[in-house]
Design a protein around this motif. Structure first.
Motif, short mmCIF file in Angstrom:
data_model
loop_
_atom_site.label_atom_id
_atom_site.label_comp_id
_atom_site.label_asym_id
_atom_site.label_seq_id
_atom_site.Cartn_x
_atom_site.Cartn_y
_atom_site.Cartn_z
N TRP A 8 12.59 -10.32 -6.29
CA TRP A 8 11.27 -9.69 -6.20
C TRP A 8 11.51 -8.48 -5.68
O TRP A 8 12.40 -8.09 -4.66
CB TRP A 8 10.54 -10.44 -5.21
CG TRP A 8 10.22 -12.19 -5.46
CD1 TRP A 8 10.77 -13.14 -5.36
CD2 TRP A 8 9.33 -12.18 -6.55
NE1 TRP A 8 10.28 -14.24 -5.88
CE2 TRP A 8 9.11 -13.60 -6.71
CE3 TRP A 8 8.33 -11.68 -7.26
CZ2 TRP A 8 8.38 -14.36 -7.59
CZ3 TRP A 8 7.56 -12.38 -8.30
CH2 TRP A 8 7.46 -13.67 -8.45
N ARG A 9 11.10 -7.43 -6.23
CA ARG A 9 11.08 -5.89 -5.96
C ARG A 9 9.62 -5.35 -6.07
O ARG A 9 8.68 -5.79 -6.90
CB ARG A 9 11.93 -5.16 -6.83
CG ARG A 9 13.28 -5.49 -6.51
CD ARG A 9 14.49 -4.60 -7.04
NE ARG A 9 13.96 -3.11 -6.90
CZ ARG A 9 14.66 -2.20 -6.07
NH1 ARG A 9 15.74 -2.47 -5.52
NH2 ARG A 9 14.36 -0.79 -5.79
N PRO A 10 9.20 -4.64 -5.05
CA PRO A 10 7.70 -4.03 -5.17
C PRO A 10 7.77 -2.95 -6.39
O PRO A 10 8.56 -2.16 -6.66
CB PRO A 10 7.62 -3.17 -3.63
CG PRO A 10 9.07 -2.88 -3.27
CD PRO A 10 10.16 -4.08 -3.90
N GLY A 60 2.12 -10.52 -4.79
CA GLY A 60 1.54 -9.29 -4.32
C GLY A 60 1.81 -8.32 -5.02
O GLY A 60 1.76 -8.13 -6.37
N GLU A 61 2.30 -7.13 -4.56
CA GLU A 61 2.91 -6.10 -5.21
C GLU A 61 4.50 -6.23 -5.79
O GLU A 61 4.56 -5.37 -6.79
CB GLU A 61 2.90 -4.78 -4.36
CG GLU A 61 3.40 -3.40 -5.15
CD GLU A 61 3.66 -2.36 -3.87
OE1 GLU A 61 4.25 -1.30 -4.64
OE2 GLU A 61 3.59 -2.36 -2.88
N ARG A 105 0.23 -0.72 -13.44
CA ARG A 105 -0.65 -0.07 -12.37
C ARG A 105 -1.99 0.03 -12.92
O ARG A 105 -3.14 -0.06 -12.40
CB ARG A 105 -0.12 1.16 -11.87
CG ARG A 105 1.09 1.15 -11.02
CD ARG A 105 1.41 2.38 -10.57
NE ARG A 105 2.43 3.16 -11.30
CZ ARG A 105 3.43 2.84 -11.51
NH1 ARG A 105 4.24 1.99 -10.87
NH2 ARG A 105 4.11 3.58 -12.12
N SER A 106 -2.29 0.03 -14.20
CA SER A 106 -3.47 0.45 -14.96
C SER A 106 -4.14 -0.94 -15.10
O SER A 106 -5.61 -0.81 -15.38
CB SER A 106 -3.30 0.89 -16.20
OG SER A 106 -2.87 0.35 -17.08
N LEU A 147 12.68 0.93 -13.61
CA LEU A 147 12.08 -0.23 -14.14
C LEU A 147 12.17 0.10 -15.61
O LEU A 147 11.45 0.95 -15.97
CB LEU A 147 10.67 -0.40 -13.34
CG LEU A 147 9.94 -1.75 -14.02
CD1 LEU A 147 10.73 -2.94 -13.89
CD2 LEU A 147 8.54 -1.87 -13.59
N TYR A 148 12.49 -0.84 -16.44
CA TYR A 148 12.64 -0.92 -17.92
C TYR A 148 11.63 -2.03 -18.43
O TYR A 148 11.77 -3.11 -17.69
CB TYR A 148 13.94 -0.74 -18.63
CG TYR A 148 14.70 0.18 -18.30
CD1 TYR A 148 13.99 1.60 -18.54
CD2 TYR A 148 16.20 0.34 -18.04
CE1 TYR A 148 14.88 2.78 -18.31
CE2 TYR A 148 16.66 1.34 -17.75
CZ TYR A 148 16.21 2.63 -17.85
OH TYR A 148 16.94 3.76 -17.92
N PRO A 149 10.96 -1.94 -19.64
CA PRO A 149 11.13 -0.84 -20.46
C PRO A 149 10.24 0.49 -19.95
O PRO A 149 9.39 0.23 -18.97
CB PRO A 149 10.50 -1.40 -21.74
CG PRO A 149 9.40 -2.58 -21.34
CD PRO A 149 10.30 -2.99 -20.04
#
Length: 141
Positions: free
Chosen positions: A117-119, A15-16, A139-140, A129-131
């Motif tokens: 798992w993390r949203p 999911g997300e 998101r795009s 969140l890296y990089p």
């Protein structure tokens, strides 16, 4: 002399949620998150490295691998400068049971490093969140 490090990272989704490991930079006293994967060896394609790294880190096989993009990451961490070219791959995990728990386990070749798992919306300046640029790329796409 410092050099540019080529990396291949896997971004399976639930999911997300993204599958990431939780890292700590003791020089900054900070916690960060990054997808699993690692360095591309000489003579190895980015996709070959991705499969090898996920097997070494999680004993996981990947399905439906597709390149989402390439990020250039110039940063300072662990007390020194870094420069990476990061091949980002979307994929699925062959083992469906890995999707069933929030805390998946630990990185096999780095015991104590949690995999979870993390949203995508759950990362922040305090817990990035890296990089850099990965969140925008996901998101795009």
């Amino acid at each position: 002399m410092p050099s540019i490090r080529p990396l291949a990272l896997a971004v399976p989704r639930r999911g997300e949620d993204l599958l990431v490991f939780e890292g700590h930079d003791p020089t900054k006293g900070s916690t960060f998150y990054r997808p699993l994967g690692g360095g591309i060896e000489f003579g190895e394609t980015a996709e070959e490295a991705l499969h090898r790294e996920l097997w070494e880190e999680l004993a996981a096989e990947l399905l439906d691998v597709r390149r989402l993009g390439v990020l250039e990451n110039i940063f300072h961490a662990f007390g020194g400068p870094g420069h990476e070219l990061v091949f980002v791959f979307g994929c699925r995990l062959a083992d469906e049971t890995l999707y069933q728990r929030d805390l998946v386990g630990e990185v096999l070749d780095d015991p104590g490093t949690k995999v979870m798992w993390r949203p995508l919306s759950g990362f922040s300046a305090d817990r990035p969140l890296y990089p850099a640029g990965l969140g925008d790329l996901l998101r795009s796409g």
